[in-house]
Design an enzyme around this catalytic site. Structure first.
Site, mmCIF file in Angstrom:
data_model
loop_
_atom_site.group_PDB
_atom_site.id
_atom_site.type_symbol
_atom_site.label_atom_id
_atom_site.label_comp_id
_atom_site.label_asym_id
_atom_site.label_seq_id
_atom_site.Cartn_x
_atom_site.Cartn_y
_atom_site.Cartn_z
ATOM 1 N N ASP A 236 -1.893 10.837 -1.571
ATOM 2 C CA ASP A 236 -2.201 9.834 -2.597
ATOM 3 C C ASP A 236 -2.585 10.466 -3.921
ATOM 4 O O ASP A 236 -2.535 9.822 -4.966
ATOM 5 C CB ASP A 236 -3.322 8.924 -2.114
ATOM 6 C CG ASP A 236 -2.869 8.165 -0.877
ATOM 7 O OD1 ASP A 236 -2.935 8.748 0.222
ATOM 8 O OD2 ASP A 236 -2.410 7.028 -1.025
ATOM 9 N N ARG B 47 0.868 -1.167 0.000
ATOM 10 C CA ARG B 47 0.000 0.000 0.000
ATOM 11 C C ARG B 47 0.913 1.228 0.000
ATOM 12 O O ARG B 47 2.124 1.111 0.050
ATOM 13 C CB ARG B 47 -1.028 -0.005 1.150
ATOM 14 C CG ARG B 47 -0.760 -0.849 2.350
ATOM 15 C CD ARG B 47 0.301 -0.328 3.257
ATOM 16 N NE ARG B 47 0.116 1.090 3.489
ATOM 17 C CZ ARG B 47 1.075 1.957 3.661
ATOM 18 N NH1 ARG B 47 2.341 1.565 3.636
ATOM 19 N NH2 ARG B 47 0.847 3.230 3.859
ATOM 20 N N GLY B 48 0.274 2.415 -0.033
ATOM 21 C CA GLY B 48 1.070 3.629 -0.190
ATOM 22 C C GLY B 48 1.157 3.933 -1.684
ATOM 23 O O GLY B 48 1.441 3.034 -2.495
ATOM 24 N N ALA B 49 0.892 5.195 -2.036
ATOM 25 C CA ALA B 49 0.713 5.534 -3.445
ATOM 26 C C ALA B 49 1.876 5.083 -4.351
ATOM 27 O O ALA B 49 1.645 4.423 -5.371
ATOM 28 C CB ALA B 49 0.445 7.031 -3.567
ATOM 29 N N ASN C 90 -5.256 12.444 1.260
ATOM 30 C CA ASN C 90 -4.393 11.539 2.026
ATOM 31 C C ASN C 90 -5.288 10.726 2.959
ATOM 32 O O ASN C 90 -6.518 10.911 2.983
ATOM 33 C CB ASN C 90 -3.335 12.329 2.813
ATOM 34 C CG ASN C 90 -2.241 11.423 3.350
ATOM 35 O OD1 ASN C 90 -1.704 10.588 2.607
ATOM 36 N ND2 ASN C 90 -1.899 11.527 4.622
ATOM 37 N N GLN D 54 -2.030 2.025 10.039
ATOM 38 C CA GLN D 54 -0.743 2.112 9.332
ATOM 39 C C GLN D 54 0.313 2.836 10.180
ATOM 40 O O GLN D 54 1.501 2.587 10.041
ATOM 41 C CB GLN D 54 -0.898 2.857 7.999
ATOM 42 C CG GLN D 54 -1.623 2.074 6.930
ATOM 43 C CD GLN D 54 -3.095 2.406 6.907
ATOM 44 O OE1 GLN D 54 -3.694 2.710 7.927
ATOM 45 N NE2 GLN D 54 -3.697 2.324 5.744
#
Ligand code: MRU
Length: 364
Positions: free
Chosen positions: A243, A53-55, A253, A202
């Site tokens: 994001d 995950r994470g852009a 975000n 997260q």
């Protein structure tokens, strides 16, 4: 970054030369486990279920997902099918679309026989570029942290962050955390307030894990503590990731970011957003109206997973059975609450003019 002395990126090609390995982030912080992706479906599942995950990392995984799809079928139809399937995995992070467009551009004109090789080369290039971009974001953000440190000599710089925008969210370094790692490495005393970031945690599970492994002082706080900390002068600056950022500087975000920006504004705490150019959506001008916000399963709100005292990983229900729950993954912070955007090209105001001053090639 290093885990127990071994340097890891978050995604890499396995020893067999074709399958792709990732760190299963759903198992962190209790288990460090590496899993292998062998098909485009594996890559799509890893993105959807947030093993990655994470852009920026979502974009990198999609790029390798396309390589895996082309290995099975290098035709134009298969390329289009795989792009559509991967693009549909998560709607908010625009790096996903950017990366699929870049891959399509790299392999579209290459003959079928050479496509797979071209795809792996393009995906590797994209990952290397992400690492270099994040390193530069770190250098540019470091100047801001150094400025705060110089204004309070001998005292610790307290930074608040939300969600995970560290190396686990990218290929290496991270966006919001890169300046913090560089400040720590430069000997600046820095301490991070880590928002736990419900419902997927997260912050508590990933940001605290990676800061801890790097030796950066940090404290996990409940998501609703930020306002109180800022009111009492315990936060020098906020740095978060994003994001998707519009051409006008609005930033999407992780849900809860907006509330932190409001609290920062009310308490005169600088609120910075760190991002690579791949997160800018130049087609959008109004983040609140135009950025698609992912809605995830209500179960992520009503249930929590963690390690029980006997060491077992368990999932428990935390609400009354039958209660409805709503789970928006992201929110949008309007540009007026953002002190500055930290990019690989420098720091700019969160505005169209600010972004165009760093990316003049985007002027029409
Ligand atoms: O739902 P996630 O964990 O993919 O959301 C990630 C975030 O919101 C990050 O803060 C953002 O992607 C920036 S990542 C460098």
């Amino acid at each position: 970054m290093n885990i127990d002395g071994i340097h890891y990126r978050t995604i890499w090609v396995a020893e067999d030369g074709w399958s792709v390995e990732i760190i299963d982030q759903t198992k962190l912080p209790h288990e460090f486990s590496v899993i292998r992706l062998q098909t485009a479906d594996d890559a799509a599942r890893a993105i959807k279920e947030m093993q990655v995950r994470g852009a920026p990392l979502i974009g990198a995984t999609a790029a390798y997902g396309l390589c895996l799809a082309l290995r099975e079928d290098p035709s134009d139809e298969a390329l289009a099918r795989a792009c559509d399937m991967l693009a549909a995995t998560r709607p908010t992070a625009v790096n996903l679309k950017w990366s699929l467009d870049a891959m399509r551009e790299a392999v579209g004109k290459v003959g079928h026989n050479a496509r797979v090789e071209a795809a792996y080369a393009a995906a590797a290039r994209l990952c290397d570029e992400d690492v270099e971009t994040c390193r530069r974001i770190g250098e540019n953000g470091l100047r801001l942290i150094r400025g705060v440190a110089e204004a309070k000599p001998g005292q610790t710089v307290n930074v608040l962050t939300h969600c995970n925008a560290g190396w686990l969210a990218c290929v290496d370094w991270g966006t919001a955390l890169a300046p913090i790692y560089m400040a720590h490495d430069a000997g600046i005393p820095v301490h991070v307030w880590v928002d736990e970031t419900r419902p997927r945690n997260q912050g508590a599970s990933l940001t605290a894990f990676e800061l801890g492994r790097h030796g950066v002082a940090h404290t996990i706080v409940p998501d609703n503590a930020g306002g109180h900390l800022m009111q009492h002068g315990k936060v020098d600056m906020c740095i978060v990731g994003t994001d998707r950022t519009t051409a006008t500087g609005d930033v999407a975000n992780k849900i809860g970011t907006y509330l932190k920006a409001l609290a920062a504004d009310a308490n005169d705490v600088p609120f910075y957003v760190a991002l690579p150019h791949t997160t800018i959506d130049w087609t959008l001008s109004d983040g609140v109206a135009q950025i698609p916000i992912e809605e995830r399963s209500a179960r992520e709100v009503t249930h929590m997973t963690g390690r029980a005292d006997n060491g077992e990983i368990v999932t428990v229900e935390i609400s009354a059975p039958g209660s409805a729950a709503l789970n928006y993954g992201f929110d949008v912070t309007p540009a007026r609450y953002v002190t500055g955007l930290i990019t690989e090209r420098g720091v700019c105001p969160a505005s169209r003019e600010g972004l165009l001053s760093l990316y003049p090639e985007r002027k029409k």
